[in-house]
Write a protein that holds these residues in place. Sequence first.
Motif, PDB file in Angstrom:
ATOM      1  N   PHE A 174      37.488  35.227  25.972  1.00  0.00           N
ATOM      2  CA  PHE A 174      38.466  35.921  25.125  1.00  0.00           C
ATOM      3  C   PHE A 174      39.793  35.180  24.971  1.00  0.00           C
ATOM      4  CE2 PHE A 174      39.601  39.107  28.837  1.00  0.00           C
ATOM      5  CZ  PHE A 174      39.901  38.046  29.664  1.00  0.00           C
ATOM      6  N   LEU A 175      39.999  34.159  25.786  1.00  0.00           N
ATOM      7  CA  LEU A 175      41.244  33.399  25.675  1.00  0.00           C
ATOM      8  C   LEU A 175      41.259  32.493  24.442  1.00  0.00           C
ATOM      9  CD1 LEU A 175      41.877  32.547  29.439  1.00  0.00           C
ATOM     10  CD2 LEU A 175      42.675  34.511  28.106  1.00  0.00           C
ATOM     11  N   HIS A 176      40.120  32.363  23.758  1.00  0.00           N
ATOM     12  CA  HIS A 176      40.051  31.590  22.505  1.00  0.00           C
ATOM     13  C   HIS A 176      40.537  32.398  21.305  1.00  0.00           C
ATOM     14  CE1 HIS A 176      37.864  28.111  24.100  1.00  0.00           C
ATOM     15  NE2 HIS A 176      37.066  28.941  24.739  1.00  0.00           N
ATOM     16  N   LEU A 177      40.662  33.710  21.452  1.00  0.00           N
ATOM     17  CA  LEU A 177      40.932  34.573  20.306  1.00  0.00           C
ATOM     18  C   LEU A 177      42.413  34.601  19.935  1.00  0.00           C
ATOM     19  CD1 LEU A 177      38.639  37.586  21.299  1.00  0.00           C
ATOM     20  CD2 LEU A 177      38.099  35.713  19.727  1.00  0.00           C
ATOM     21  N   HIS A 178      42.677  35.111  18.719  1.00  0.00           N
ATOM     22  CA  HIS A 178      44.049  35.219  18.207  1.00  0.00           C
ATOM     23  C   HIS A 178      44.283  36.662  17.746  1.00  0.00           C
ATOM     24  CE1 HIS A 178      44.578  30.818  18.208  1.00  0.00           C
ATOM     25  NE2 HIS A 178      43.295  30.791  17.896  1.00  0.00           N
ATOM     26  N   PRO A 179      44.433  37.591  18.698  1.00  0.00           N
ATOM     27  CA  PRO A 179      44.532  39.003  18.328  1.00  0.00           C
ATOM     28  C   PRO A 179      45.909  39.403  17.807  1.00  0.00           C
ATOM     29  CG  PRO A 179      44.689  38.762  20.705  1.00  0.00           C
ATOM     30  CD  PRO A 179      44.412  37.387  20.153  1.00  0.00           C
ATOM     31  N   ASP A 197      36.538  36.525  42.533  1.00  0.00           N
ATOM     32  CA  ASP A 197      37.024  37.798  43.061  1.00  0.00           C
ATOM     33  C   ASP A 197      37.745  38.583  41.962  1.00  0.00           C
ATOM     34  OD1 ASP A 197      39.624  36.718  42.817  1.00  0.00           O
ATOM     35  OD2 ASP A 197      39.626  36.031  44.886  1.00  0.00           O
ATOM     36  N   LYS A 198      38.089  39.840  42.296  1.00  0.00           N
ATOM     37  CA  LYS A 198      38.713  40.737  41.320  1.00  0.00           C
ATOM     38  C   LYS A 198      40.089  40.239  40.892  1.00  0.00           C
ATOM     39  CE  LYS A 198      39.728  45.588  40.423  1.00  0.00           C
ATOM     40  NZ  LYS A 198      39.703  46.977  40.940  1.00  0.00           N
ATOM     41  N   THR A 199      40.819  39.596  41.810  1.00  0.00           N
ATOM     42  CA  THR A 199      42.154  39.096  41.490  1.00  0.00           C
ATOM     43  C   THR A 199      42.103  38.096  40.338  1.00  0.00           C
ATOM     44  OG1 THR A 199      42.811  39.380  43.783  1.00  0.00           O
ATOM     45  CG2 THR A 199      44.208  37.970  42.427  1.00  0.00           C
ATOM     46  N   ALA A 200      41.102  37.222  40.367  1.00  0.00           N
ATOM     47  CA  ALA A 200      40.958  36.219  39.304  1.00  0.00           C
ATOM     48  C   ALA A 200      40.626  36.883  37.968  1.00  0.00           C
ATOM     49  CB  ALA A 200      39.881  35.209  39.683  1.00  0.00           C
ATOM     50  N   ILE A 201      39.819  37.947  38.007  1.00  0.00           N
ATOM     51  CA  ILE A 201      39.499  38.679  36.773  1.00  0.00           C
ATOM     52  C   ILE A 201      40.766  39.303  36.196  1.00  0.00           C
ATOM     53  CG2 ILE A 201      38.284  40.699  35.851  1.00  0.00           C
ATOM     54  CD1 ILE A 201      36.041  40.139  37.790  1.00  0.00           C
ATOM     55  N   SER A 204      42.964  36.854  34.498  1.00  0.00           N
ATOM     56  CA  SER A 204      42.439  36.445  33.194  1.00  0.00           C
ATOM     57  C   SER A 204      42.736  37.509  32.137  1.00  0.00           C
ATOM     58  CB  SER A 204      40.934  36.196  33.306  1.00  0.00           C
ATOM     59  OG  SER A 204      40.443  35.533  32.170  1.00  0.00           O
ATOM     60  N   PHE A 205      42.571  38.787  32.499  1.00  0.00           N
ATOM     61  CA  PHE A 205      42.893  39.871  31.570  1.00  0.00           C
ATOM     62  C   PHE A 205      44.389  39.886  31.243  1.00  0.00           C
ATOM     63  CE2 PHE A 205      38.736  41.844  32.464  1.00  0.00           C
ATOM     64  CZ  PHE A 205      38.423  42.314  31.195  1.00  0.00           C
TER      65      PHE A 205
END
Length: 449
Positions: A174-179, A197-201, A204-205
């Motif tokens: 999703f980091l490729h998108l242009h929202p 791990d959850k921290t990395a997720i 990213s969000f």
Amino acid sequence: MNLNQIHNVYFIGIGGIGMSALARYFKAIGKNVSGYDKTETELTKDLSQLGIDIHFEDRIDLIPTDYYPENTLVIITPAVPKSHSEWNYFLERNYELKKRAEVLGIITKDTFCFAVAGTHGKTTTSSILGHILFESGVDVTAFVGGIVENYNSNLIGNGKTITVVEADEFDRSFLHLHPDIACVTSMDADHLDIYGDKTAIEASFTEFADKIEDKSKLFITTELPIKGLTCAVNEEANFTAFNIRIINSQYVFDVKTPTETLYNIEFGLPGKHNLMNALMALAMAKTFGLPTEDIASALRSFKGIKRRFSYQIKNEKLVYIDDYAHHPTEINAVHQAVRELYPNQKVLAVFQPHLFSRTKDFADEFAKSLSAFDEVILLDIYPARELPMEGITSSWLLDKVENPNKKLTTKQNLIPSILESNATVIVTIGAGDIGEMVTTIKNSLNETL
């Protein structure tokens, strides 16, 4: 890259739900489209009927001879191994190779983009939003990760100026998108084989959410640790669904927005999670400026998505529902919806685990979720892109399920196992090839009625 200079689009892994939506899109705008996949499915059959040439052998002699590097885009799925002959053929000859997410990034860069992110709820929310926009006369194309019943397709519309896309967290796509407007429906731990791990997720969000500078254009649930306008069911938020009733087997509810209250919104998909998905789509549509009447009409007419709480049989004697759920949170949502609709009936859950890594990471949560049903049948783990892991099996998972009415079976013996049950509500659950068995299961159950 300029898509106008591309005449041919070749897909390696064309049968995936996301890839096939792109294939439909490029076919609709006049490109020559063809590709490879490992096996024939209902999706590939649908694409073939559109005039898209697909083969199922990894052979470079099956690649069209007039697909040259200067006029051809090759789109690959992460599930294809690096040893794939066709992939290497294109690499060695310097073709333009892109992942699906990169191509969506190119498309969304030149459009007004609605992006729907979250570990759960992406497909339903983006489908509802795409339907609202299309029904409201907006010049939209929506790329969704499921077959929307209203259109029998995973592509809604053929607009040139506005897009709706699922913002997939897998591989940080999703980091490729242009929202321009976005939502985050959930941030549960998942894809730990990628993130660790959850921290990395969550990081990213957060990076995805930061793409929306104006936080009045970002919609989130109340528990998420990012800034945006909140959406909630029966609790205080910027957009709140309340006064919820079930009338004629569908939800009727009111919505408090930052500026007004909307009354008697009707929506037919069961489960509180789907109510939340509808609220997110409504919030984005209202913020975009669509009239309440158009939004309400579209929500009322939305029929759902195949393999998302899809009724296969629904009568007084038997109910059979099929669902794509493949994470404990999603299974819990299915269970909640079933219990709400059928509170006094015996429920059988048939589950096919998806990925060895996911089964390993969430074994205890899966066991707890499955134990809530009255009866459980487990199939072997669907490997998808993975090799087996020592000790990680469905038998190992079944041992953790605290429910005496449980058994392990094979796909070959699944239908006899289902027919042995006296459950009046049957749910098949999973993201693997169990979806290919639904019609056969349905036909076998109908023969018993």
